[in-house]
Design an enzyme around this catalytic site. Structure first.
Site, PDB file in Angstrom:
ATOM      1  N   CYS A 150     -46.716  44.794  -7.706  1.00 36.41           N
ATOM      2  CA  CYS A 150     -46.126  43.500  -7.353  1.00 36.41           C
ATOM      3  C   CYS A 150     -44.620  43.559  -7.538  1.00 36.41           C
ATOM      4  O   CYS A 150     -44.129  44.134  -8.514  1.00 36.41           O
ATOM      5  CB  CYS A 150     -46.736  42.424  -8.260  1.00 36.41           C
ATOM      6  SG  CYS A 150     -46.081  40.772  -7.963  1.00 36.41           S
ATOM      7  N   GLU A 194     -51.246  37.364  -2.540  1.00 41.38           N
ATOM      8  CA  GLU A 194     -50.163  36.386  -2.332  1.00 41.38           C
ATOM      9  C   GLU A 194     -50.642  34.950  -2.599  1.00 41.38           C
ATOM     10  O   GLU A 194     -49.915  34.140  -3.179  1.00 41.38           O
ATOM     11  CB  GLU A 194     -49.580  36.495  -0.918  1.00 41.38           C
ATOM     12  CG  GLU A 194     -49.003  37.865  -0.539  1.00 41.38           C
ATOM     13  CD  GLU A 194     -48.043  38.454  -1.561  1.00 41.38           C
ATOM     14  OE1 GLU A 194     -47.403  37.697  -2.318  1.00 41.38           O
ATOM     15  OE2 GLU A 194     -47.946  39.700  -1.620  1.00 41.38           O
TER      16      GLU A 194
HETATM   17 ZN   LIG Z   1     -47.121  39.926  -6.179  1.00 44.07          ZN
END
Ligand SMILES: [Zn+2]
Length: 207
Positions: A150, A194
């Site tokens: 991420c 997301e």
């Molecule tokens: Zn992320």
């Protein structure tokens, strides 16, 4: 990714997904929506669309408080110019050499709103596309393993094992239409990652 999925399995999957209940009207359930406020507009419009925004990081206490927040819906068809500006800056951020990714959610750049960008590996040319107020209304029972990282999480990568192989997504377009789509494979993992961000969930919560 499991690439050896048979046609039969795909059909069963589709039936399983269609069997799930979906909420077509109230896309994200209990989320309060509202016009963008002055601070949000200032942050979004603080530079032109080609300029990336700072990506919030989990090792920063202030940032992590924002990353753990529940985001709010945007009102479809409202603040269109500013939302377009936001989407363009999210695109500049996710494709910036400093933070190259395959998807990004608005909370990651400090805007606690339900807006995501996803790279569509399942489409020709693998374009980034934007989704407003996205929700997942159906999950396949079939899972897939996926190695995830991420932009907001420094130095951690890991293999999640509970991402659905296929999902049904529902979202608003800029003009306020409601759309619905079945997404499979790696792209489905990006959507799940997301959309988690919009609920304050980070990928390592699944590890
Ligand atoms: Zn992320």
């Amino acid at each position: 990714m499991k690439k050896s999925l048979t046609i039969l399995a795909s059909l069963l999957l589709l039936i399983a997904i269609i069997g799930c209940k979906s909420q077509l009207t109230n896309l994200s359930g209990n989320n309060i929506s509202g016009s963008l406020d002055k601070l949000e507009i200032e942050l979004i419009e603080s530079a032109d669309t080609s300029k990336p925004m700072r990506v919030l990081q989990t090792d920063n206490l202030q940032d992590s408080l924002v990353l753990r927040k529940q985001s709010r819906d945007i009102i479809p068809g409202k603040d269109i110019q500013t939302i377009e500006h936001l989407i363009a800056r999210m695109y500049s951020t996710v494709t910036d050499s400093a933070s190259m990714g395959v998807g990004i959610a608005a909370p990651q750049i400090g805007i606690s709103r339900n807006v995501i960008l996803v790279q569509r590996f399942d489409k020709e040319g693998e374009p980034f596309e934007s989704y407003l107020n996205p929700v997942i209304s159906g999950y396949s029972k079939m899972k897939q393993d996926c190695r995830e990282g991420c932009l907001s999480v420094p130095d951690i990568r890991g293999t999640t094992k509970n991402r659905s192989y296929a999902i049904m997504i529902e979202y608003n377009t800029l003009s306020g239409e409601i759309k619905r789509e079945l997404v499979e494979g790696y792209t489905a993992v990006i959507f799940q990652h997301e959309i988690d961000h919009l609920r304050g969930i980070l990928f390592y919560d699944h590890l």
